[in-house]
Design an enzyme around this catalytic site. Structure first.
Site, PDB file in Angstrom:
ATOM      1  CG  ASP A 104      41.829  40.626  31.874  1.00 26.75           C
ATOM      2  OD1 ASP A 104      41.262  41.350  32.495  1.00 26.75           O
ATOM      3  OD2 ASP A 104      41.501  39.436  32.065  1.00 26.75           O
ATOM      4  CD1 TRP A 150      39.811  40.717  40.210  1.00 29.91           C
ATOM      5  CD2 TRP A 150      41.499  41.240  41.486  1.00 29.91           C
ATOM      6  NE1 TRP A 150      40.840  41.137  39.283  1.00 29.91           N
ATOM      7  CE2 TRP A 150      41.705  41.409  40.106  1.00 29.91           C
ATOM      8  CE3 TRP A 150      42.354  41.573  42.416  1.00 29.91           C
ATOM      9  CZ2 TRP A 150      42.902  41.864  39.591  1.00 29.91           C
ATOM     10  CZ3 TRP A 150      43.720  42.073  42.017  1.00 29.91           C
ATOM     11  CH2 TRP A 150      43.941  42.475  40.651  1.00 29.91           C
ATOM     12  CG  HIS A 270      38.531  44.825  29.433  1.00 26.20           C
ATOM     13  ND1 HIS A 270      39.771  45.335  30.327  1.00 26.20           N
ATOM     14  CD2 HIS A 270      38.566  43.525  29.630  1.00 26.20           C
ATOM     15  CE1 HIS A 270      40.314  44.333  30.645  1.00 26.20           C
ATOM     16  NE2 HIS A 270      39.945  43.164  30.588  1.00 26.20           N
TER      17      HIS A 270
END
Length: 289
Positions: A104, A150, A270
């Site tokens: 990540d 983001w 993830h």
């Protein structure tokens, strides 16, 4: 956690880092992602320690590592600054060469370390990520919808800090998908301590602000100058995450940056280190040998 490992605080120049290290053999540094700390590797690091010297720091700004004040360009949280921390840490621990594994946000630090310090990095593993500039240039409505945070984090008026700190445990799903049954009790406790600290939340968001500016600019310059990652590189991705959905075969995105790249998906969500540690250890052992 981390049986046989040593927990230290190491001054690497501009900052000091909390770091856990142990094992013997060739050195490998494991770099966590957002919003984790080094304890995310609690099932992976000990499994590698019989064959490798394993170093697990909290990235600057994260966990209990230092959180320097940022300038207007957020350069204190650039991946170049964090890569310098990694090199300084490994120098302090006595390792001239080392492999770097990053997940990540840690994947950005990992590949920046390989680009900026090719004489120090023997092998590179990037997990669940592509170069920052490649992600931004491929930004579609699908990417914007999936990765909306983001742009939210990037707002310099700091709405992200206010929203997250109002209820960090709900924001980060601390009792659902990131609960102690998923993370493990001690890893979960360290995660909770991090997200409850407003200074850590601010520093983690600064990491994202650097990503959209100074980190992208560094990637653009490297690409224009023809700089490439020269060490053997492996890409791993979570098959139940969105990397393939966004990019098709993510190896094709990486290949212009590192011609020696190999890789594959892992059946995981993830956070591979917590969700599929055995498969991850097997992949790392095979490649790092």
């Amino acid at each position: 956690m981390f049986d046989g490992f040593q927990l230290d605080r190491v001054n690497v120049g501009e900052v000091s880092l909390r770091v856990r290290h142990g094992g013997s053999g060739p050195a490998v540094v494991l770099l966590h992602g957002h919003p984790r700390t080094h304890t995310t590797w609690y099932q992976v690091a000990p499994a590698l320690a019989d064959e490798f010297t394993v170093v697990c720091p909290d990235l600057r700004g994260y966990g209990q590592s230092d959180k320097p004040a940022a300038d207007a360009a957020h350069t204190q949280y650039s991946k170049r600054a964090m890569a310098g921390d990694v090199v300084g840490l490994m120098t302090e621990l006595g390792h001239d060469q080392f492999a770097v594994v990053g997940h990540d946000r840690g994947s950005y630090v990992a590949y920046r370390t390989a680009l900026d310090h090719p004489d120090r990095v023997s092998k590179l593993v990037v997990m669940d990520g592509v170069p920052v500039v490649e992600a931004l240039e491929r930004c579609t409505d699908k990417f914007a919808a999936m990765w909306w945070h983001w742009w939210f984090f990037a707002q310099t008026a700091k709405p992200a800090e206010r929203v997250i700190c109002a209820d960090p445990e709900t924001w980060y799903n601390a009792w659902t998908s990131n609960g102690p049954d998923v993370l493990g009790p001690e890893n979960h406790a360290d995660f909770l301590a991090a997200i409850r600290n407003p200074a850590t939340v601010h520093a983690m968001v600064e990491d994202y602000r650097a990503g959209l500016g100074v980190d992208r600019q560094a990637d653009e310059k490297d690409r224009a100058d023809g700089r490439r990652i020269t060490c053997p590189t492996m890409l791993l991705w979570s098959e139940r995450d969105d990397l393939e959905e966004l990019y098709g075969n993510p190896l094709e995105v990486w290949h212009p940056w590192c011609p020696q790249i190999v890789g594959h998906g892992i059946d995981s969500t993830h956070h591979i280190a917590e969700n599929a540690p055995l498969e991850l250890v097997q992949s790392l052992r095979s490649f790092l040998r």
